[in-house]
Design a protein around this motif. Structure first.
Motif, PDB file in Angstrom:
ATOM      1  N   VAL A  63       0.836  -1.199   0.000  1.00  0.00           N
ATOM      2  CA  VAL A  63       0.000   0.000   0.000  1.00  0.00           C
ATOM      3  C   VAL A  63       0.875   1.256   0.000  1.00  0.00           C
ATOM      4  N   ALA A  64       2.043   1.196   0.618  1.00  0.00           N
ATOM      5  CA  ALA A  64       2.991   2.318   0.565  1.00  0.00           C
ATOM      6  C   ALA A  64       3.507   2.511  -0.869  1.00  0.00           C
ATOM      7  N   ASP A  65       3.732   1.411  -1.587  1.00  0.00           N
ATOM      8  CA  ASP A  65       4.153   1.501  -2.993  1.00  0.00           C
ATOM      9  C   ASP A  65       3.074   2.179  -3.838  1.00  0.00           C
ATOM     10  N   TYR A  66       1.828   1.857  -3.565  1.00  0.00           N
ATOM     11  CA  TYR A  66       0.707   2.460  -4.274  1.00  0.00           C
ATOM     12  C   TYR A  66       0.719   3.980  -4.071  1.00  0.00           C
ATOM     13  N   ALA A  67       0.941   4.420  -2.832  1.00  0.00           N
ATOM     14  CA  ALA A  67       1.005   5.854  -2.538  1.00  0.00           C
ATOM     15  C   ALA A  67       2.193   6.503  -3.245  1.00  0.00           C
ATOM     16  N   GLU A  68       3.327   5.809  -3.287  1.00  0.00           N
ATOM     17  CA  GLU A  68       4.502   6.344  -3.964  1.00  0.00           C
ATOM     18  C   GLU A  68       4.243   6.517  -5.463  1.00  0.00           C
ATOM     19  N   CYS A  69       3.541   5.577  -6.049  1.00  0.00           N
ATOM     20  CA  CYS A  69       3.194   5.689  -7.470  1.00  0.00           C
ATOM     21  C   CYS A  69       2.310   6.906  -7.703  1.00  0.00           C
ATOM     22  N   ALA A  70       1.359   7.131  -6.809  1.00  0.00           N
ATOM     23  CA  ALA A  70       0.490   8.300  -6.925  1.00  0.00           C
ATOM     24  C   ALA A  70       1.310   9.581  -6.832  1.00  0.00           C
ATOM     25  N   ALA A  71       2.257   9.626  -5.911  1.00  0.00           N
ATOM     26  CA  ALA A  71       3.088  10.819  -5.729  1.00  0.00           C
ATOM     27  C   ALA A  71       3.950  11.080  -6.958  1.00  0.00           C
ATOM     28  N   ALA A  72       4.517  10.039  -7.520  1.00  0.00           N
ATOM     29  CA  ALA A  72       5.373  10.199  -8.702  1.00  0.00           C
ATOM     30  C   ALA A  72       4.575  10.730  -9.886  1.00  0.00           C
ATOM     31  N   GLN A  73       3.405  10.160 -10.132  1.00  0.00           N
ATOM     32  CA  GLN A  73       2.575  10.617 -11.255  1.00  0.00           C
ATOM     33  C   GLN A  73       2.119  12.050 -11.027  1.00  0.00           C
ATOM     34  N   TYR A  74       1.737  12.375  -9.805  1.00  0.00           N
ATOM     35  CA  TYR A  74       1.298  13.732  -9.485  1.00  0.00           C
ATOM     36  C   TYR A  74       2.424  14.731  -9.748  1.00  0.00           C
ATOM     37  N   ALA A  75       3.641  14.381  -9.351  1.00  0.00           N
ATOM     38  CA  ALA A  75       4.793  15.265  -9.589  1.00  0.00           C
ATOM     39  C   ALA A  75       4.942  15.538 -11.090  1.00  0.00           C
ATOM     40  N   LEU A  76       4.839  14.506 -11.905  1.00  0.00           N
ATOM     41  CA  LEU A  76       4.964  14.688 -13.354  1.00  0.00           C
ATOM     42  C   LEU A  76       3.832  15.552 -13.912  1.00  0.00           C
ATOM     43  N   ILE A  77       2.616  15.322 -13.444  1.00  0.00           N
ATOM     44  CA  ILE A  77       1.461  16.105 -13.897  1.00  0.00           C
ATOM     45  C   ILE A  77       1.682  17.592 -13.602  1.00  0.00           C
ATOM     46  N   ARG A  78       2.271  17.873 -12.466  1.00  0.00           N
ATOM     47  CA  ARG A  78       2.524  19.263 -12.072  1.00  0.00           C
ATOM     48  C   ARG A  78       3.773  19.853 -12.716  1.00  0.00           C
ATOM     49  N   GLY A  79       4.480  19.066 -13.530  1.00  0.00           N
ATOM     50  CA  GLY A  79       5.668  19.564 -14.208  1.00  0.00           C
ATOM     51  C   GLY A  79       6.952  19.441 -13.404  1.00  0.00           C
ATOM     52  N   TYR A  80       6.924  18.611 -12.363  1.00  0.00           N
ATOM     53  CA  TYR A  80       8.097  18.404 -11.518  1.00  0.00           C
ATOM     54  C   TYR A  80       8.699  17.034 -11.806  1.00  0.00           C
ATOM     55  N   GLY A  81       9.975  16.875 -11.523  1.00  0.00           N
ATOM     56  CA  GLY A  81      10.641  15.602 -11.804  1.00  0.00           C
ATOM     57  C   GLY A  81      10.949  14.762 -10.591  1.00  0.00           C
ATOM     58  N   PHE A  82      10.718  15.325  -9.400  1.00  0.00           N
ATOM     59  CA  PHE A  82      11.144  14.612  -8.191  1.00  0.00           C
ATOM     60  C   PHE A  82      10.132  14.766  -7.063  1.00  0.00           C
ATOM     61  N   ALA A  83      10.222  13.859  -6.133  1.00  0.00           N
ATOM     62  CA  ALA A  83       9.424  13.926  -4.909  1.00  0.00           C
ATOM     63  C   ALA A  83      10.287  13.425  -3.758  1.00  0.00           C
ATOM     64  N   ARG A  84       9.958  13.895  -2.578  1.00  0.00           N
ATOM     65  CA  ARG A  84      10.655  13.417  -1.373  1.00  0.00           C
ATOM     66  C   ARG A  84       9.606  12.930  -0.397  1.00  0.00           C
ATOM     67  N   HIS A  85       9.787  11.714   0.060  1.00  0.00           N
ATOM     68  CA  HIS A  85       8.867  11.089   1.004  1.00  0.00           C
ATOM     69  C   HIS A  85       9.090  11.668   2.397  1.00  0.00           C
ATOM     70  N   LEU A  86       7.995  12.103   3.028  1.00  0.00           N
ATOM     71  CA  LEU A  86       8.090  12.622   4.388  1.00  0.00           C
ATOM     72  C   LEU A  86       7.585  11.612   5.416  1.00  0.00           C
ATOM     73  N   ARG A  87       6.395  11.026   5.134  1.00  0.00           N
ATOM     74  CA  ARG A  87       5.868  10.022   6.055  1.00  0.00           C
ATOM     75  C   ARG A  87       4.743   9.252   5.394  1.00  0.00           C
ATOM     76  N   THR A  88       4.538   8.033   5.879  1.00  0.00           N
ATOM     77  CA  THR A  88       3.400   7.224   5.447  1.00  0.00           C
ATOM     78  C   THR A  88       2.841   6.505   6.665  1.00  0.00           C
TER      79      THR A  88
END
Length: 133
Positions: A63-88
């Motif tokens: 389920v954490a992997d699922y959230a990470e996938c959502a974060a990565a896609q969201y970053a790309l949609i917003r025009g960003y190339g990276f994300a940093r995990h803070l907490r799950t």
């Protein structure tokens, strides 16, 4: 000294136990996840929360992997190339797994240990059949 009858009794019990069916090992159970949705919440500027739900997870990591996938896609949609995990935070109740994960998104590689390259992560998620935002 042990009598022969108690020796054979113990031996017979051990043989019977050895013949009992062995429960399926966890890795023998097919992984059939059901991804039930992603809720995205913009918290502040580049700080984003992803609440994901799924059934059939093998454990908190799925389920954490699922959230990470959502974060990565969201970053790309917003025009960003990276994300940093803070907490799950992960919880399971009645077979429904939920994760509430918080990430920062950024155009450049952020400082910190738990950074993800959004393009690479999105590719891996697609390869593994994990849906995204």
């Amino acid at each position: 000294m042990r009598s022969h009858s108690s020796f054979w009794g113990a031996g017979a019990a051990a043989l019977l136990a050895a013949c009992a069916p062995v429960p399926e090992a966890e890795e023998d159970v097919p992984f059939r996840p059901v991804y039930e949705g992603i809720e995205t919440r913009l918290l502040d500027g580049d700080l984003v929360s992803f609440v994901v739900s799924m059934r059939g997870a093998r454990g908190p990591e799925d389920v954490a992997d699922y959230a990470e996938c959502a974060a990565a896609q969201y970053a790309l949609i917003r025009g960003y190339g990276f994300a940093r995990h803070l907490r799950t935070n992960v919880a399971e109740e009645g077979g429904l797994w939920r994760a509430d994960a918080v990430y920062t998104i950024s155009p450049a590689l952020p400082r910190g240990l738990k950074t993800i390259d959004a393009e690479v992560t999105v590719f891996n998620c697609a390869e593994n059949g994990i849906p995204m935002v």
